[in-house]
Design an enzyme around this catalytic site. Structure first.
Site, PDB file in Angstrom:
ATOM      1  N   GLU A  99      43.142  18.366   1.903  1.00 13.38           N
ATOM      2  CA  GLU A  99      42.037  19.505   2.031  1.00 13.38           C
ATOM      3  C   GLU A  99      41.011  18.656   1.249  1.00 13.38           C
ATOM      4  O   GLU A  99      40.918  18.377   0.181  1.00 13.38           O
ATOM      5  CB  GLU A  99      42.692  20.767   1.861  1.00 13.38           C
ATOM      6  N   ASP A 100      39.774  19.036   1.869  1.00  8.52           N
ATOM      7  CA  ASP A 100      38.471  18.730   1.099  1.00  8.52           C
ATOM      8  C   ASP A 100      38.180  19.729  -0.235  1.00  8.52           C
ATOM      9  O   ASP A 100      37.863  19.263  -1.156  1.00  8.52           O
ATOM     10  CB  ASP A 100      37.191  18.761   1.862  1.00  8.52           C
ATOM     11  N   ASP A 103      39.147  27.117  -2.096  1.00  2.00           N
ATOM     12  CA  ASP A 103      37.959  28.046  -2.670  1.00  2.00           C
ATOM     13  C   ASP A 103      38.812  29.360  -2.932  1.00  2.00           C
ATOM     14  O   ASP A 103      39.438  29.474  -4.006  1.00  2.00           O
ATOM     15  CB  ASP A 103      36.852  28.282  -1.532  1.00  2.00           C
ATOM     16  N   PHE A 152      27.450  25.347  -4.457  1.00  2.00           N
ATOM     17  CA  PHE A 152      27.479  24.983  -3.142  1.00  2.00           C
ATOM     18  C   PHE A 152      27.470  23.323  -2.616  1.00  2.00           C
ATOM     19  O   PHE A 152      26.437  22.938  -3.048  1.00  2.00           O
ATOM     20  CB  PHE A 152      26.562  25.885  -2.119  1.00  2.00           C
ATOM     21  N   ARG A 165      27.646  16.023   6.496  1.00  2.05           N
ATOM     22  CA  ARG A 165      29.254  15.359   6.222  1.00  2.05           C
ATOM     23  C   ARG A 165      29.094  14.027   5.948  1.00  2.05           C
ATOM     24  O   ARG A 165      30.104  13.601   5.460  1.00  2.05           O
ATOM     25  CB  ARG A 165      29.811  15.858   7.618  1.00  2.05           C
TER      26      ARG A 165
END
Ligand code: PRP
Length: 185
Positions: A99-100, A103, A152, A165
Site C-alpha cells: 500500500e502507498d 491514513d 497532503f 502520480r
C-alpha cells in the site's frame, strides 16, 4: 484553493533506499515460502513495481485489488468495498499487501481482515508512507518506509485528482487557501 508549489519531501533516492531496506527485510522473512504480493491500486503501483523486483522469493505470485470507500462524510463511518478483487486463491499462502499510504486505516483494516478470513497463512502489510497519527481504526504495518504526521502528498503513485502520480519524488502540496489535512482530495 489552488496549488502554489510542490515541495520534495522524500526524494527518488531516499525512496529507493527505503524500498531496498524493506525488500531486504521481506526476503529475510519469507525466503521461498509461497507468497502472494497484492498491489492496492492505484496509488501503490510504483512502490509495488519497485518492491517486487527486489523480492527474491521463487514462489512469488502477484495480484491486484482496487478499493472503493464511501460513507456519510465523517472519517469514522467509512464503508470500504472491493472494486476489483484478487484472482488468486489466498488459502494456505502468505499474503503481503503493498500500500502507498495508510491514513485513517479504514481501507487496510477492511482488506487485511477480508484476506485473513479467506484462510491465508498470514497477512502482512508493507506501506511506503504511514500517517499513523491520523489513525481512526487500528492498523499496524509490518514494513514501513516513512512516517508522516500530516500534509497532503503527491508523486510516486500518489495523486491529487488523478494528477502527479508519475512524479519520481514524493512531494508535499503547498496550497494557497484552506487545506483539511487529509490526503484524500
Ligand atoms: C488512498 C491510499 C489508500 C487510502 C488510505 O487511496 O492509496 O488506499 O487512501 O486511506 P485510509 O487509511 O484513510 O483508508 P485513494 O482512495 O486515494 O485511491 P488511489 O490509491 O486510487 O489514489
Amino acid at each position: 484553493m489552488r496549488i502554489k508549489e510542490l515541495k520534495v519531501l522524500f526524494s527518488a533516492g531516499e525512496i529507493e533506499s527505503s524500498v531496498n531496506a524493506i525488500a531486504g527485510r521481506i526476503n529475510a522473512v519469507y525466503k521461498d515460502e509461497p507468497l502472494v504480493v497484492v498491489c492496492v491500486l492505484k496509488g501503490a503501483f510504483m512502490f509495488f513495481g519497485d518492491l517486487v523486483r527486489r523480492i527474491e522469493n521463487k514462489n512469488l505470485e502477484v495480484d491486484f485489488v482496487r478499493l472503493s470507500s464511501y460513507g456519510s462524510g465523517t472519517v469514522s463511518s467509512q464503508k470500504v468495498v472491493l472494486g476489483k478483487d484478487v484472482d488468486i486463491d489466498l488459502k494456505g499462502k502468505h499474503v503481503l499487501v503493498v500500500e502507498d499510504i495508510v491514513d485513517t486505516g479504514h481501507s487496510m483494516r477492511f482488506l487485511l481482515d477480508e484476506f485473513a478470513d479467506r484462510g491465508a497463512l498470514d497477512v502482512k502489510l508493507a506501506v511506503l508512507v504511514d500517517k499513523k497519527e491520523r489513525r481512526v481504526v487500528p492498523v499496524a504495518p509490518d514494513f514501513t518506509g516513512f512516517e508522516l504526521s500530516d500534509g497532503f502528498i503527491v508523486g510516486y503513485g500518489l495523486d491529487c485528482a488523478e494528477q502527479y502520480r508519475q512524479l519520481p519524488d514524493i512531494c508535499e502540496v503547498i496550497m494557497v487557501g484552506e487545506v483539511d489535512g487529509n490526503n484524500l482530495p
